[in-house]
Scaffold this active site. Sequence first.
Site, PDB file in Angstrom:
ATOM      1  N   GLY A   1       0.797  -1.231   0.000  1.00 17.86           N
ATOM      2  CA  GLY A   1       0.000   0.000   0.000  1.00 17.86           C
ATOM      3  C   GLY A   1       0.821   1.268   0.000  1.00 17.86           C
ATOM      4  O   GLY A   1       0.285   2.343   0.260  1.00 17.86           O
TER       5      GLY A   1
ATOM      6  N   SER B   1       3.885   0.468  -7.408  1.00 22.95           N
ATOM      7  CA  SER B   1       3.681   0.443  -8.868  1.00 22.95           C
ATOM      8  C   SER B   1       3.569   1.859  -9.432  1.00 22.95           C
ATOM      9  O   SER B   1       4.063   2.143 -10.526  1.00 22.95           O
ATOM     10  CB  SER B   1       2.470  -0.408  -9.241  1.00 22.95           C
ATOM     11  OG  SER B   1       1.299   0.202  -8.789  1.00 22.95           O
TER      12      SER B   1
ATOM     13  N   ASP C   1      -2.095   7.608  -6.763  1.00 23.61           N
ATOM     14  CA  ASP C   1      -0.741   7.124  -6.437  1.00 23.61           C
ATOM     15  C   ASP C   1       0.315   7.737  -7.368  1.00 23.61           C
ATOM     16  O   ASP C   1       1.283   8.353  -6.919  1.00 23.61           O
ATOM     17  CB  ASP C   1      -0.665   5.595  -6.558  1.00 23.61           C
ATOM     18  CG  ASP C   1      -1.429   4.880  -5.457  1.00 23.61           C
ATOM     19  OD1 ASP C   1      -2.240   5.524  -4.778  1.00 23.61           O
ATOM     20  OD2 ASP C   1      -1.221   3.669  -5.285  1.00 23.61           O
TER      21      ASP C   1
HETATM   22  C1  MEV Z   1      -4.495   2.727  -3.487  1.00 19.18           C
HETATM   23  O1  MEV Z   1      -3.282   3.313  -3.068  1.00 19.18           O
HETATM   24  C2  MEV Z   1      -5.619   3.646  -3.168  1.00 19.18           C
HETATM   25  C3  MEV Z   1      -7.021   3.145  -3.560  1.00 19.18           C
HETATM   26  O2  MEV Z   1      -7.895   4.246  -3.250  1.00 19.18           O
HETATM   27  C4  MEV Z   1      -7.131   2.749  -4.996  1.00 19.18           C
HETATM   28  C5  MEV Z   1      -7.023   3.934  -5.960  1.00 19.18           C
HETATM   29  O3  MEV Z   1      -7.124   5.084  -5.556  1.00 19.18           O
HETATM   30  O4  MEV Z   1      -6.856   3.645  -7.164  1.00 19.18           O
HETATM   31  C6  MEV Z   1      -7.438   1.969  -2.705  1.00 19.18           C
END
Ligand code: MEV
Length: 304
Positions: A88, A92, A136
């Site tokens: 998390g 990527s 991200d």
């Molecule tokens: C992933 O870092 C964050 C989520 O909100 C997925 C996204 O924003 O694409 C879970």
Amino acid sequence: MSTAFGPGKVILLGEHGVVYGHPALAAPLCIGVTAQAVPHSHCEVELAEPSPSGATQLLKQAFEQVAELAGRPAVKVTLKSELPLSVGLGSSGALSVACAQVLLEAKHGRAADSATVGKLAFEMEKLFHGTPSGVDHTTSAEKALLYYRRTPGEDHGHFERLLVKSSLPLVVAICGARSGTKKTVAELRSRKEIWPQRYTRLFSEIGQLVEEGRAAIEAGDLKSLGDLMNVNHGLLSALGLSSAQLDSAVHQLRSAGALGAKLTGAGGDGGAVIGLFEDPEAAVETLKAAGVHCFVNRIPGVVS
Ligand code: MEV
């Protein structure tokens, strides 16, 4: 030879809601992925460290896509990551940004602007994540604390860089690998399809926390931001995105003095948690002694 760095990220508030058009607050990490390009007969990628074969295959496929979009400069790109995979912390997205940045620079002989880097990185990120919100890779490309939002279906998100009065002292604790973001997001989507009103309500509440979080950050009110993080963790639990391991880490951080703590990123059956601390270095010492794998990440303050 050229090099590029894509930082990992933490989501301070708003993960998952951001997939449905609500805002999120995200910040870059001090660790990330470095891409180094050297002249070569053709455009290819290699990893500095061995990785599971499925992951390497997906990386090569995604790299091909971004290489094509960047005009296939004749370079070999070597990738080195300081980020643990699948916890998390945006590995990527960071990898996509590092690849896009180094390929564009190799092709044009000068650094590309962050918007162009972000656009290419998003194409790579989609292969890793399916339906990413884009938070991200945008945080990684902009290398700044962002208020981010994207209407589902739009091809890019919108963001504002936040001006922080003083640095945000975070502790990031890693709880271990989890299922991929793609799976966690898809399973949540299925639950939302069964109980749309209930889930829509929870996502709206998360969006509201983000607005309050933005105001708290801009006012330098760390106590309020910490409380919002606690509430956000509760709502993520309600959405079925926490686990015994994540909850236990959140409680360990709170016992070590966190003003607030929550899971960060997709969550699910593992991942990472963050805590906001007045004295993060002392907390890391205590937490490490208790066997928690963690580090300090200060999000620098920016003055207008
Ligand atoms: C992933 O870092 C964050 C989520 O909100 C997925 C996204 O924003 O694409 C879970």
